[in-house]
Design an enzyme around this catalytic site. Structure first.
Site, PDB file in Angstrom:
ATOM      1  N   HIS A  62      39.793  30.360  37.086  1.00 57.27           N
ATOM      2  CA  HIS A  62      39.615  29.593  38.316  1.00 57.27           C
ATOM      3  C   HIS A  62      38.460  30.137  39.134  1.00 57.27           C
ATOM      4  O   HIS A  62      37.890  31.187  38.836  1.00 57.27           O
ATOM      5  CB  HIS A  62      40.911  29.530  39.154  1.00 57.27           C
ATOM      6  CG  HIS A  62      41.287  30.793  39.846  1.00 57.27           C
ATOM      7  ND1 HIS A  62      42.267  30.867  40.805  1.00 57.27           N
ATOM      8  CD2 HIS A  62      40.814  32.063  39.725  1.00 57.27           C
ATOM      9  CE1 HIS A  62      42.381  32.098  41.242  1.00 57.27           C
ATOM     10  NE2 HIS A  62      41.522  32.856  40.613  1.00 57.27           N
ATOM     11  N   CYS A  83      36.194  36.241  43.980  1.00 60.75           N
ATOM     12  CA  CYS A  83      36.965  35.068  43.549  1.00 60.75           C
ATOM     13  C   CYS A  83      36.136  33.792  43.615  1.00 60.75           C
ATOM     14  O   CYS A  83      36.526  32.761  43.071  1.00 60.75           O
ATOM     15  CB  CYS A  83      38.217  34.919  44.405  1.00 60.75           C
ATOM     16  SG  CYS A  83      39.352  36.286  44.172  1.00 60.75           S
ATOM     17  N   HIS A 112      36.582  33.153  36.789  1.00 57.08           N
ATOM     18  CA  HIS A 112      37.181  34.386  36.279  1.00 57.08           C
ATOM     19  C   HIS A 112      38.621  34.053  35.919  1.00 57.08           C
ATOM     20  O   HIS A 112      39.165  33.041  36.371  1.00 57.08           O
ATOM     21  CB  HIS A 112      37.117  35.505  37.325  1.00 57.08           C
ATOM     22  CG  HIS A 112      37.935  35.223  38.540  1.00 57.08           C
ATOM     23  ND1 HIS A 112      37.466  34.471  39.597  1.00 57.08           N
ATOM     24  CD2 HIS A 112      39.205  35.550  38.862  1.00 57.08           C
ATOM     25  CE1 HIS A 112      38.415  34.360  40.510  1.00 57.08           C
ATOM     26  NE2 HIS A 112      39.487  35.002  40.093  1.00 57.08           N
ATOM     27  N   HIS A 123      42.881  34.966  34.976  1.00 53.47           N
ATOM     28  CA  HIS A 123      44.078  35.733  35.305  1.00 53.47           C
ATOM     29  C   HIS A 123      45.123  35.540  34.208  1.00 53.47           C
ATOM     30  O   HIS A 123      45.193  34.481  33.590  1.00 53.47           O
ATOM     31  CB  HIS A 123      44.702  35.265  36.625  1.00 53.47           C
ATOM     32  CG  HIS A 123      43.890  35.600  37.815  1.00 53.47           C
ATOM     33  ND1 HIS A 123      43.840  36.862  38.361  1.00 53.47           N
ATOM     34  CD2 HIS A 123      43.075  34.835  38.587  1.00 53.47           C
ATOM     35  CE1 HIS A 123      43.050  36.855  39.418  1.00 53.47           C
ATOM     36  NE2 HIS A 123      42.564  35.640  39.575  1.00 53.47           N
ATOM     37  N   ASP A 178      47.867  26.458  30.495  1.00 54.41           N
ATOM     38  CA  ASP A 178      47.520  27.630  29.678  1.00 54.41           C
ATOM     39  C   ASP A 178      46.163  27.432  29.005  1.00 54.41           C
ATOM     40  O   ASP A 178      45.896  26.380  28.422  1.00 54.41           O
ATOM     41  CB  ASP A 178      48.606  27.856  28.619  1.00 54.41           C
ATOM     42  CG  ASP A 178      48.421  29.179  27.892  1.00 54.41           C
ATOM     43  OD1 ASP A 178      47.987  30.162  28.524  1.00 54.41           O
ATOM     44  OD2 ASP A 178      48.718  29.228  26.682  1.00 54.41           O
ATOM     45  N   HIS A 179      45.318  28.472  29.105  1.00 56.81           N
ATOM     46  CA  HIS A 179      43.967  28.458  28.527  1.00 56.81           C
ATOM     47  C   HIS A 179      43.114  27.327  29.092  1.00 56.81           C
ATOM     48  O   HIS A 179      42.229  26.805  28.393  1.00 56.81           O
ATOM     49  CB  HIS A 179      44.014  28.414  26.995  1.00 56.81           C
ATOM     50  CG  HIS A 179      44.429  29.716  26.394  1.00 56.81           C
ATOM     51  ND1 HIS A 179      45.738  30.152  26.409  1.00 56.81           N
ATOM     52  CD2 HIS A 179      43.724  30.690  25.793  1.00 56.81           C
ATOM     53  CE1 HIS A 179      45.799  31.344  25.826  1.00 56.81           C
ATOM     54  NE2 HIS A 179      44.596  31.694  25.455  1.00 56.81           N
ATOM     55  N   GLU A 183      49.842  36.675  40.197  1.00 55.75           N
ATOM     56  CA  GLU A 183      48.440  36.515  39.797  1.00 55.75           C
ATOM     57  C   GLU A 183      47.908  37.834  39.224  1.00 55.75           C
ATOM     58  O   GLU A 183      47.101  37.847  38.302  1.00 55.75           O
ATOM     59  CB  GLU A 183      47.591  36.060  40.985  1.00 55.75           C
ATOM     60  CG  GLU A 183      46.208  35.613  40.592  1.00 55.75           C
ATOM     61  CD  GLU A 183      45.496  34.931  41.729  1.00 55.75           C
ATOM     62  OE1 GLU A 183      45.406  33.683  41.714  1.00 55.75           O
ATOM     63  OE2 GLU A 183      45.051  35.629  42.658  1.00 55.75           O
TER      64      GLU A 183
HETATM   65 NI    NI Z   1      41.293  34.865  40.933  1.00 51.86          NI
END
Ligand code: NI
Length: 137
Positions: free
Chosen positions: A17, A36, A42, A44, A82-83, A127
């Site tokens: 995200h 961020c 990036h 998580h 997911d992914h 997160e």
């Molecule tokens: Ni983040």
């Protein structure tokens, strides 16, 4: 005697995200969101804990069959996020900033219609190991 029990199912997904407000300048976004706001995104490793509270069914002894709950979470959340790049690949976050606070509410609202209304639903989202949110508060 009726008694309520809490049951939990833990699931996991990976997603990328970027946090930013498109109404702000780059400088404002950097000041508020820092790393961020990396334009190249990036990732998580999100940990999701779904909590249901209700009375065990007298016939089964279950609040809910946890396999059924796991399947619902996989269908509504894991298959969807997911992914994925949350900003680019999902309709839910095309316009909504994908903060943990917003993600946990989206997940709650996806699950709520799939779960018996007699059961109380709370969703917790990690997160990072140390940063996590819960909805409803
Ligand atoms: Ni983040």
């Amino acid at each position: 005697m009726a008694h309520k029990v809490a049951v939990f199912r833990k699931e996991h997904f990976n997603a990328a995200h970027r946090l930013y407000n498109k109404g702000w300048t780059d400088a404002q976004n950097d000041a508020v969101f820092g790393l961020c706001n990396n334009p190249n995104y990036h990732g998580h490793n999100y940990e999701l804990i779904v909590k249901l509270v209700g009375e065990p069914d007298p016939a089964t002894g279950y609040v809910i069959d946890l396999k059924v709950l796991s399947d619902i979470v996989k269908e509504e959340v894991i298959a969807r996020f997911d992914h994925k790049n949350l900003n680019l690949d999902t309709v839910e976050f095309a316009e909504l900033n994908p903060t943990a606070e917003n993600i946990v509410k989206v997940i709650h609202d996806l699950l709520r219609p799939r779960i018996d209304s007699k059961l109380e639903l709370t969703v917790r989202l990690y997160e990072t190991e140390r940063n996590f949110v819960e909805y409803p508060a």
